[in-house]
Design a protein around this motif. Sequence first.
Motif, PDB file in Angstrom:
ATOM      1  N   HIS A  91     -31.175 -46.535 -29.936  1.00  0.00           N
ATOM      2  CA  HIS A  91     -31.187 -46.397 -28.479  1.00  0.00           C
ATOM      3  C   HIS A  91     -31.808 -47.625 -27.829  1.00  0.00           C
ATOM      4  CE1 HIS A  91     -32.370 -45.084 -24.479  1.00  0.00           C
ATOM      5  NE2 HIS A  91     -33.646 -45.092 -24.829  1.00  0.00           N
ATOM      6  N   HIS A  92     -32.886 -48.133 -28.394  1.00  0.00           N
ATOM      7  CA  HIS A  92     -33.521 -49.344 -27.847  1.00  0.00           C
ATOM      8  C   HIS A  92     -32.608 -50.558 -28.004  1.00  0.00           C
ATOM      9  CE1 HIS A  92     -37.778 -48.677 -26.624  1.00  0.00           C
ATOM     10  NE2 HIS A  92     -37.561 -47.519 -27.219  1.00  0.00           N
ATOM     11  N   ILE A  93     -32.002 -50.693 -29.150  1.00  0.00           N
ATOM     12  CA  ILE A  93     -31.165 -51.861 -29.413  1.00  0.00           C
ATOM     13  C   ILE A  93     -29.906 -51.848 -28.550  1.00  0.00           C
ATOM     14  CG2 ILE A  93     -29.742 -52.999 -31.174  1.00  0.00           C
ATOM     15  CD1 ILE A  93     -31.803 -52.053 -33.249  1.00  0.00           C
ATOM     16  N   GLU A  94     -29.291 -50.672 -28.413  1.00  0.00           N
ATOM     17  CA  GLU A  94     -28.005 -50.543 -27.712  1.00  0.00           C
ATOM     18  C   GLU A  94     -28.173 -49.905 -26.334  1.00  0.00           C
ATOM     19  OE1 GLU A  94     -25.510 -51.856 -29.030  1.00  0.00           O
ATOM     20  OE2 GLU A  94     -25.728 -51.833 -31.210  1.00  0.00           O
ATOM     21  N   LEU A  95     -29.281 -50.107 -25.688  1.00  0.00           N
ATOM     22  CA  LEU A  95     -29.645 -49.382 -24.478  1.00  0.00           C
ATOM     23  C   LEU A  95     -28.515 -49.277 -23.451  1.00  0.00           C
ATOM     24  CD1 LEU A  95     -31.900 -47.963 -22.892  1.00  0.00           C
ATOM     25  CD2 LEU A  95     -32.536 -50.194 -21.961  1.00  0.00           C
ATOM     26  N   ASN A  96     -28.175 -48.011 -23.121  1.00  0.00           N
ATOM     27  CA  ASN A  96     -27.210 -47.660 -22.071  1.00  0.00           C
ATOM     28  C   ASN A  96     -25.774 -48.080 -22.367  1.00  0.00           C
ATOM     29  OD1 ASN A  96     -29.155 -46.413 -20.502  1.00  0.00           O
ATOM     30  ND2 ASN A  96     -29.584 -48.238 -19.290  1.00  0.00           N
ATOM     31  N   LYS A 152     -26.797 -59.839 -23.025  1.00  0.00           N
ATOM     32  CA  LYS A 152     -28.199 -59.708 -22.634  1.00  0.00           C
ATOM     33  C   LYS A 152     -28.680 -58.281 -22.815  1.00  0.00           C
ATOM     34  CE  LYS A 152     -27.819 -63.168 -18.929  1.00  0.00           C
ATOM     35  NZ  LYS A 152     -27.902 -63.326 -17.449  1.00  0.00           N
ATOM     36  N   HIS A 153     -29.905 -58.155 -23.296  1.00  0.00           N
ATOM     37  CA  HIS A 153     -30.522 -56.837 -23.343  1.00  0.00           C
ATOM     38  C   HIS A 153     -31.109 -56.537 -21.969  1.00  0.00           C
ATOM     39  CE1 HIS A 153     -33.356 -53.621 -24.298  1.00  0.00           C
ATOM     40  NE2 HIS A 153     -32.614 -53.391 -25.361  1.00  0.00           N
ATOM     41  N   PRO A 154     -30.957 -55.298 -21.443  1.00  0.00           N
ATOM     42  CA  PRO A 154     -31.443 -54.992 -20.092  1.00  0.00           C
ATOM     43  C   PRO A 154     -32.904 -55.343 -19.844  1.00  0.00           C
ATOM     44  CG  PRO A 154     -30.079 -53.209 -20.899  1.00  0.00           C
ATOM     45  CD  PRO A 154     -30.255 -54.156 -22.048  1.00  0.00           C
ATOM     46  N   GLU A 202     -39.143 -55.086 -30.357  1.00  0.00           N
ATOM     47  CA  GLU A 202     -38.750 -56.235 -29.555  1.00  0.00           C
ATOM     48  C   GLU A 202     -37.950 -57.223 -30.395  1.00  0.00           C
ATOM     49  OE1 GLU A 202     -42.762 -55.036 -27.686  1.00  0.00           O
ATOM     50  OE2 GLU A 202     -41.673 -54.767 -29.559  1.00  0.00           O
ATOM     51  N   ASN A 203     -38.409 -57.438 -31.630  1.00  0.00           N
ATOM     52  CA  ASN A 203     -37.734 -58.357 -32.532  1.00  0.00           C
ATOM     53  C   ASN A 203     -36.321 -57.887 -32.829  1.00  0.00           C
ATOM     54  OD1 ASN A 203     -37.398 -60.489 -34.284  1.00  0.00           O
ATOM     55  ND2 ASN A 203     -39.324 -60.151 -35.354  1.00  0.00           N
ATOM     56  N   ALA A 204     -36.168 -56.584 -33.065  1.00  0.00           N
ATOM     57  CA  ALA A 204     -34.856 -56.023 -33.377  1.00  0.00           C
ATOM     58  C   ALA A 204     -33.905 -56.129 -32.193  1.00  0.00           C
ATOM     59  CB  ALA A 204     -35.002 -54.562 -33.799  1.00  0.00           C
ATOM     60  N   GLU A 205     -34.411 -55.858 -31.000  1.00  0.00           N
ATOM     61  CA  GLU A 205     -33.576 -55.965 -29.805  1.00  0.00           C
ATOM     62  C   GLU A 205     -33.082 -57.399 -29.624  1.00  0.00           C
ATOM     63  OE1 GLU A 205     -35.760 -54.611 -26.450  1.00  0.00           O
ATOM     64  OE2 GLU A 205     -35.933 -52.548 -27.165  1.00  0.00           O
ATOM     65  N   PHE A 206     -33.987 -58.351 -29.821  1.00  0.00           N
ATOM     66  CA  PHE A 206     -33.625 -59.751 -29.622  1.00  0.00           C
ATOM     67  C   PHE A 206     -32.612 -60.190 -30.668  1.00  0.00           C
ATOM     68  CE2 PHE A 206     -34.129 -64.322 -30.118  1.00  0.00           C
ATOM     69  CZ  PHE A 206     -34.058 -64.751 -28.808  1.00  0.00           C
ATOM     70  N   ALA A 207     -32.814 -59.791 -31.920  1.00  0.00           N
ATOM     71  CA  ALA A 207     -31.883 -60.166 -32.978  1.00  0.00           C
ATOM     72  C   ALA A 207     -30.484 -59.633 -32.688  1.00  0.00           C
ATOM     73  CB  ALA A 207     -32.381 -59.628 -34.322  1.00  0.00           C
ATOM     74  N   GLU A 254     -20.956 -45.233 -26.108  1.00  0.00           N
ATOM     75  CA  GLU A 254     -20.512 -45.044 -27.488  1.00  0.00           C
ATOM     76  C   GLU A 254     -21.334 -45.838 -28.506  1.00  0.00           C
ATOM     77  OE1 GLU A 254     -16.325 -45.835 -27.482  1.00  0.00           O
ATOM     78  OE2 GLU A 254     -15.830 -43.853 -26.688  1.00  0.00           O
ATOM     79  N   ARG A 255     -22.414 -46.484 -28.067  1.00  0.00           N
ATOM     80  CA  ARG A 255     -23.311 -47.183 -28.993  1.00  0.00           C
ATOM     81  C   ARG A 255     -24.749 -46.701 -28.861  1.00  0.00           C
ATOM     82  NH1 ARG A 255     -20.876 -51.013 -31.802  1.00  0.00           N
ATOM     83  NH2 ARG A 255     -18.946 -51.936 -31.013  1.00  0.00           N
ATOM     84  N   ASP A 256     -25.172 -46.432 -27.643  1.00  0.00           N
ATOM     85  CA  ASP A 256     -26.494 -45.847 -27.432  1.00  0.00           C
ATOM     86  C   ASP A 256     -26.389 -44.346 -27.691  1.00  0.00           C
ATOM     87  OD1 ASP A 256     -28.883 -44.831 -26.547  1.00  0.00           O
ATOM     88  OD2 ASP A 256     -28.818 -45.798 -24.579  1.00  0.00           O
ATOM     89  N   PRO A 257     -27.085 -43.815 -28.717  1.00  0.00           N
ATOM     90  CA  PRO A 257     -26.999 -42.386 -29.012  1.00  0.00           C
ATOM     91  C   PRO A 257     -27.525 -41.497 -27.892  1.00  0.00           C
ATOM     92  CG  PRO A 257     -28.004 -43.604 -30.827  1.00  0.00           C
ATOM     93  CD  PRO A 257     -27.952 -44.529 -29.665  1.00  0.00           C
TER      94      PRO A 257
END
Length: 410
Positions: free
Chosen positions: A151-156, A35-37, A22-27, A159-162
Amino acid sequence: MQTTTELEQQIRLWSRLGVSTENAEFAASKQIRRKHPHGSRRAQLLREHPEVSKLYGTNVKSAVYVVLLVALQLLVAIRFVGRGQFPWYLAVFLAYVFGAVVDHAQWVLIHDATHNLIFGSVALNRFILCVANTIHVVPSGMMFRYYHILHHIELNRVERDPDVPAAWEARLVGNSSWRKAVWLALFFVFQSLRLVSYSHRIPNLREFVWFGVNDALNLATMYGVWRLGGWLSIVYLTLSSIFSVGLHPLGARWIQEHYPTLPFQSTYSYYGWANRVAFNIGFHNEHHDLPSVPWNRLPQLKRLAPEYYDTLFAYRSYRKLLREFILDPRWSLLRRWEADLAAARKELLEQEACQRQEQSLQGSDAEPKQIDKDNLCVETDETPTEDATECSLAVIESSASDEDSSCGPK
């Protein structure tokens, strides 16, 4: 709407709890200003149901399951298949109906270890992940760990979400039934080729050291299996591994999790019987909302906040989904690309509305900045800096007590 100050307070809470993903996604979302989904859902969920934060933690029993599944799969491979108890065609059948289920369950435990949900120590989570991966023949667990966090950080994000099919991959498969079947049957091949061409983020030296540990354990295990059970044991384990992520009812999970249907969602859950043999991996909206909740507590999360999950579309049958994905021409690998475009379009329209509202409140007559809605694939977001992704990934390895990390907002 939650204010920036409230969000900063929330991320400090996550740091104290050791909630690394969660911390990584927010950062990352702060760095790239997109915005993260699941970010807003998470913030609102924790505000309205603060009791769900008690679900954060680890589940040491998962390590016991890892060892038991490794022992069970190796026993079957060596004692029954390798010593001629089954003819080769029955060995193939056994790999599909039994071995694939065991291997798939083991992947779910690898997934929990990836999020540091088995032990409090990052190193121990990495090690038990490597142990779990030994029955999959090919050493791929640590590679999965690295790219799954991205994948969590760059969700969907294309070319960024593996996890999103590459352009060549989506065009090659299209919506052809037989090509979709081949793609799913050889999913491990396409995923490997996709990662070879993935250049958004390259593993660092520490990751390569753990890749080496992963390789060594798998090679040593396969050598022992070959000496004790022969080549048929290796074939059984290999087929079990391929079936577990391929053309198998459980393989429909790769479609279920993020391929958009109607109504559109960033993530989809599955609430069928397979969760009983797959450590609740179907509770995928729940997982992406709170990635630091271990598998055994995800159903409780759904019960504590039913209004967040009972109102969403969810699958009930993997077999039905698998059949529809292959046979229905409306299903295409390009659906993931279309989803990213739709999400970007929605976000930019929201930004434009906010600009108009702000100018209205300020009494300004100036026109808000115009957004080119016909060229959203170019203007969806800014390219994150090297430091942004590096900082986000570093959060995963940080100490739970390190509240002064430069990766989060101050």
